[in-house]
Motif scaffolding. Sequence first.
Motif: not given
Length: 254
Positions: A138-145
């Motif tokens: 989750r931490e390596v995703l952009r918001p909304g990813g």
Amino acid sequence: MTAYLNDPEIWQESWDRQQEAFMPDREHRFAAMLDAVAAVTEGKPPRLLDLAGGTGTISLRTLARFPGAQVTVLDQDPVLLTIAESTLRDRATIVDADLSDPSWRSKLPQDGFDAVLTATALHWLPAERVSTLYAEIREVLRPGGIFANADHMPEESLPTLSDKLRDHARVKREARYAAGASTSWPDWWARVAADGQLAAKAEERARIYPPKDDHSQEWLPPAVWHVDALRMAGFSEAGVIWRGGTDAAVAGLR
């Protein structure tokens, strides 16, 4: 990595055929995951992390569907990474990292990915590590990813039917092996070990994954376990986006 393989596309094809003997609907799960990627990126070329990506199967399909996509393949298997690098060349970033080690994120060239996809790989990690890994993803995703994981995930409300589906698939798979229509898992690795360019990588792999462990603990919880774990990891939404027999793909939105 070593020098490029002479015929990486042949090894890619061989890997695909071997995997399809296990999962005849393998392409369906990839298509479903990439449909979800297209939805969250509105068709724009995504920045995608192919997690535990092996030979780059998902990356190749991502690049075919989204020309201009930025893809990163992360895995630890030296044989599969050699095939991936030889096939993808300058079209992808290749990262050698161990997902059982929380420091795997430090090896990424970037974060803020639009999508992280993985398929038939995380079942060799123990339950507590998968739960923690979901939070790290989750931490390596952009918001909304979006994150999606396709794997063996039986439907817990259909235990008898699931057993019958697995037995039916096993009979068909063994018939394919007997007829020479596909190479089995051990036979495929035996061919790797006998190949002049891959033999040294196979020896390296054996040191990383001792034969008695065989790189797999086959921990196969139902899809609902993964959905609950994604929610606990902080994803705003989580659910099943594809099912085929005893396999499923779950997804979470950051």
